[in-house]
Design a protein around this motif. Sequence first.
Motif, PDB file in Angstrom:
ATOM      1  N   ASP A   1      28.163 -10.793  30.717  1.00 25.50           N
ATOM      2  CA  ASP A   1      27.791  -9.694  31.613  1.00 25.50           C
ATOM      3  C   ASP A   1      28.135 -10.106  33.046  1.00 25.50           C
ATOM      4  N   ARG A   2      29.442 -10.112  33.342  1.00 24.36           N
ATOM      5  CA  ARG A   2      29.891 -10.520  34.666  1.00 24.36           C
ATOM      6  C   ARG A   2      31.316 -10.030  34.899  1.00 24.36           C
ATOM      7  N   PRO A   3      31.733  -9.962  36.164  1.00 23.12           N
ATOM      8  CA  PRO A   3      33.112  -9.546  36.458  1.00 23.12           C
ATOM      9  C   PRO A   3      34.112 -10.451  35.731  1.00 23.12           C
ATOM     10  N   GLY A   4      35.205  -9.843  35.292  1.00 26.92           N
ATOM     11  CA  GLY A   4      36.213 -10.576  34.533  1.00 26.92           C
ATOM     12  C   GLY A   4      36.028 -10.471  33.038  1.00 26.92           C
ATOM     13  N   GLU A   5      34.787 -10.184  32.616  1.00 28.86           N
ATOM     14  CA  GLU A   5      34.507 -10.021  31.190  1.00 28.86           C
ATOM     15  C   GLU A   5      34.325  -8.551  30.810  1.00 28.86           C
ATOM     16  N   VAL A   6      34.409  -7.675  31.810  1.00 28.13           N
ATOM     17  CA  VAL A   6      34.435  -6.228  31.592  1.00 28.13           C
ATOM     18  C   VAL A   6      35.626  -5.687  32.369  1.00 28.13           C
ATOM     19  N   LEU A   7      36.010  -4.456  32.072  1.00 29.19           N
ATOM     20  CA  LEU A   7      37.136  -3.864  32.784  1.00 29.19           C
ATOM     21  C   LEU A   7      36.777  -3.624  34.247  1.00 29.19           C
ATOM     22  N   ALA A   8      37.712  -3.966  35.135  1.00 27.46           N
ATOM     23  CA  ALA A   8      37.524  -3.698  36.555  1.00 27.46           C
ATOM     24  C   ALA A   8      37.648  -2.194  36.803  1.00 27.46           C
ATOM     25  N   ASN A   9      37.154  -1.747  37.959  1.00 22.30           N
ATOM     26  CA  ASN A   9      37.220  -0.329  38.328  1.00 22.30           C
ATOM     27  C   ASN A   9      36.545   0.556  37.279  1.00 22.30           C
ATOM     28  N   THR A  10      35.348   0.135  36.872  1.00 22.88           N
ATOM     29  CA  THR A  10      34.630   0.845  35.813  1.00 22.88           C
ATOM     30  C   THR A  10      34.467   2.329  36.109  1.00 22.88           C
ATOM     31  N   ALA A  11      33.997   2.644  37.320  1.00 23.21           N
ATOM     32  CA  ALA A  11      33.730   4.039  37.653  1.00 23.21           C
ATOM     33  C   ALA A  11      34.995   4.878  37.581  1.00 23.21           C
ATOM     34  N   TYR A  12      36.103   4.329  38.089  1.00 23.13           N
ATOM     35  CA  TYR A  12      37.366   5.072  38.052  1.00 23.13           C
ATOM     36  C   TYR A  12      37.804   5.329  36.613  1.00 23.13           C
ATOM     37  N   LEU A  13      37.753   4.293  35.775  1.00 18.99           N
ATOM     38  CA  LEU A  13      38.192   4.435  34.387  1.00 18.99           C
ATOM     39  C   LEU A  13      37.296   5.404  33.623  1.00 18.99           C
ATOM     40  N   GLN A  14      35.988   5.301  33.838  1.00 17.27           N
ATOM     41  CA  GLN A  14      35.082   6.215  33.144  1.00 17.27           C
ATOM     42  C   GLN A  14      35.331   7.653  33.576  1.00 17.27           C
ATOM     43  N   ASN A  15      35.531   7.866  34.864  1.00 16.69           N
ATOM     44  CA  ASN A  15      35.825   9.223  35.346  1.00 16.69           C
ATOM     45  C   ASN A  15      37.131   9.747  34.759  1.00 16.69           C
ATOM     46  N   LEU A  16      38.119   8.870  34.624  1.00 22.06           N
ATOM     47  CA  LEU A  16      39.392   9.264  34.036  1.00 22.06           C
ATOM     48  C   LEU A  16      39.200   9.720  32.597  1.00 22.06           C
ATOM     49  N   LEU A  17      38.428   8.972  31.837  1.00 24.96           N
ATOM     50  CA  LEU A  17      38.200   9.317  30.438  1.00 24.96           C
ATOM     51  C   LEU A  17      37.418  10.619  30.303  1.00 24.96           C
ATOM     52  N   THR A  18      36.352  10.755  31.081  1.00 20.67           N
ATOM     53  CA  THR A  18      35.540  11.964  30.962  1.00 20.67           C
ATOM     54  C   THR A  18      36.282  13.193  31.473  1.00 20.67           C
ATOM     55  N   ARG A  19      37.134  13.011  32.471  1.00 22.00           N
ATOM     56  CA  ARG A  19      37.892  14.143  33.010  1.00 22.00           C
ATOM     57  C   ARG A  19      38.767  14.781  31.938  1.00 22.00           C
TER      58      ARG A  19
ATOM     59  N   LEU B   1      17.111  -2.191  18.795  1.00 22.02           N
ATOM     60  CA  LEU B   1      17.873  -2.451  20.006  1.00 22.02           C
ATOM     61  C   LEU B   1      17.137  -1.900  21.221  1.00 22.02           C
ATOM     62  N   PRO B   2      17.317  -2.511  22.396  1.00 20.81           N
ATOM     63  CA  PRO B   2      16.640  -1.989  23.590  1.00 20.81           C
ATOM     64  C   PRO B   2      17.129  -0.577  23.925  1.00 20.81           C
ATOM     65  N   PRO B   3      16.262   0.278  24.483  1.00 19.97           N
ATOM     66  CA  PRO B   3      16.646   1.658  24.773  1.00 19.97           C
ATOM     67  C   PRO B   3      17.714   1.786  25.846  1.00 19.97           C
ATOM     68  N   PHE B   4      17.873   0.775  26.672  1.00 24.22           N
ATOM     69  CA  PHE B   4      18.950   0.762  27.668  1.00 24.22           C
ATOM     70  C   PHE B   4      19.243  -0.688  28.042  1.00 24.22           C
ATOM     71  N   LEU B   5      20.401  -0.887  28.642  1.00 21.73           N
ATOM     72  CA  LEU B   5      20.785  -2.195  29.149  1.00 21.73           C
ATOM     73  C   LEU B   5      21.182  -2.052  30.612  1.00 21.73           C
ATOM     74  N   ASP B   6      20.654  -2.931  31.453  1.00 19.17           N
ATOM     75  CA  ASP B   6      21.037  -2.965  32.859  1.00 19.17           C
ATOM     76  C   ASP B   6      22.032  -4.097  33.058  1.00 19.17           C
ATOM     77  N   SER B   7      23.309  -3.755  32.962  1.00 23.57           N
ATOM     78  CA  SER B   7      24.344  -4.753  33.157  1.00 23.57           C
ATOM     79  C   SER B   7      24.617  -4.929  34.643  1.00 23.57           C
ATOM     80  N   HIS B   8      25.462  -5.885  34.976  1.00 19.36           N
ATOM     81  CA  HIS B   8      25.754  -6.156  36.384  1.00 19.36           C
ATOM     82  C   HIS B   8      26.452  -4.983  37.058  1.00 19.36           C
ATOM     83  N   ASN B   9      27.076  -4.107  36.260  1.00 17.13           N
ATOM     84  CA  ASN B   9      27.821  -2.999  36.862  1.00 17.13           C
ATOM     85  C   ASN B   9      27.288  -1.622  36.472  1.00 17.13           C
ATOM     86  N   GLY B  10      26.054  -1.560  35.983  1.00 19.61           N
ATOM     87  CA  GLY B  10      25.467  -0.253  35.715  1.00 19.61           C
ATOM     88  C   GLY B  10      24.583  -0.227  34.484  1.00 19.61           C
TER      89      GLY B  10
END
Length: 334
Positions: free
Chosen positions: A222-240, A319-328
Motif C-alpha cells: 500500500d504505497r506509491p510504485g505498487e499501485v498505478l500512478a495518476n489514480t484519479a485520472y485513470l479512474q475518471n477515464l474508465l468511468t467516463r 472482509l473489512p467494509p472498507f479499506l483506507d489506502s494511501h491513495n483513497g
Amino acid sequence: MKVIPLFVFTCIICLITGFIVNSAELFNPPRGDVRIVVISDLNSAYGSTSYEPEVAKAIELISFWRPDLVVCAGDMIAAQSLQLTSNQITAMWSAFDQQVAKPLRDYGYSFAFTLGNHDASSAKNAQGEYTFSQDRAIAAEYWTNSVDNLKLDFLDSTRFPFDYTFQHQGIFFLVWDASSHLISPEQLVWIEESLASKSAQNAKMRIVIGHLPLYGVSVGRDRPGEVLANTAYLQNLLTRYGVQLYISGHHHAYYPAYQGGLGLLNAGVLGQGAKPLISGDFPPTQTVTVIDLHWQSPELNSYTTYDMRTLELIDPEQLPPFLDSHNGRIWRQD
C-alpha cells in the motif's frame, strides 16, 4: 444419471485435499449468463519451474466450473531478476505452458491474461530503456506463438501481448500493460480510442484487466510504485467510457471493492506470498474467484471466492467494509 459424476468428482477432491466439502456450495454457485474464473499471481520463487499445489487444484476445479472465460491477472512466472538467464526464463514459460496453459487448452476454455511485473515488467531505467527487456522479449515470443490457443475474438491485437482488446459473450475487454506503476502517454491514447470505439460502447459490459491495482489493499504494497500512478485520472477515464469492472492482481490479497461507481476486483494470490489486508483480521489466503454475470438482473452479479487451501467459501462479511489506502478509500463489494 448426473449425480454419479458429481459424487465421484467430489470424493476425488475430498481425498486430495483431506477435507469434507459441501458439494452444493462448492461446485454449484448460482450460474449466470456469463461465467468468468479469475486467477492471479501463480508464481513461486525467482526462477522456479514448479507451482504450489493450490495452482494445480484450481486448474482442476476450473474444469468443473465450466467458465466461459478464464482470466489471469498476471505474474504467471517468476522473472524480474537480472540474474536470470534467457534459458531460465524460457524454461519458466515452458513450465507454465505444461502445468497451466495446456490443461486449460485441453479443457477447451478461452483464456485471457495480462502481463505482471514478474512476467515482463515495463519499468524503465534513467535512459528510458526497459530494465527487463529480456523478460519482455521472451514473454512476447511465448505469447505470439501461443495466441491461437487462447480462443479469443480479438478486436485489436496490434500491441499484443502487452495491450489488446477482445469481445466475448457480449462483453468488451481491454487488457492494458500495468506491469509497472506507469501507464505511458502512448498507451493512454490507445486506451481512450479503444474505449470510445463502437465495439466498446455497444457492448453489454466493459471490463479492463491489468496487473497493478488502482488502490492499495495489502500490507507492504500500500504505497506509491505498487499501485498505478495518476489514480484519479485513470479512474475518471474508465468511468467516463462506462467501464464497470477493473480486474487486477499484484497485491496478493483478495478484496472485491468499488469506488465512485467502478468495480475493483483485487484478485488474491494463487501461488506463494499471500498477504494480509491493510485492515481487518482476515488472514493471508490463496484464492480463486468465480464471477457470474446476469444480464436481466445486474444486482445478482456475484463473486464466489474460495480459499484454495481449505476449499472453503469466503464470506464477504469476513472482509473489512472498507479499506483506507494511501491513495483513497475503497468500499467492499458484497
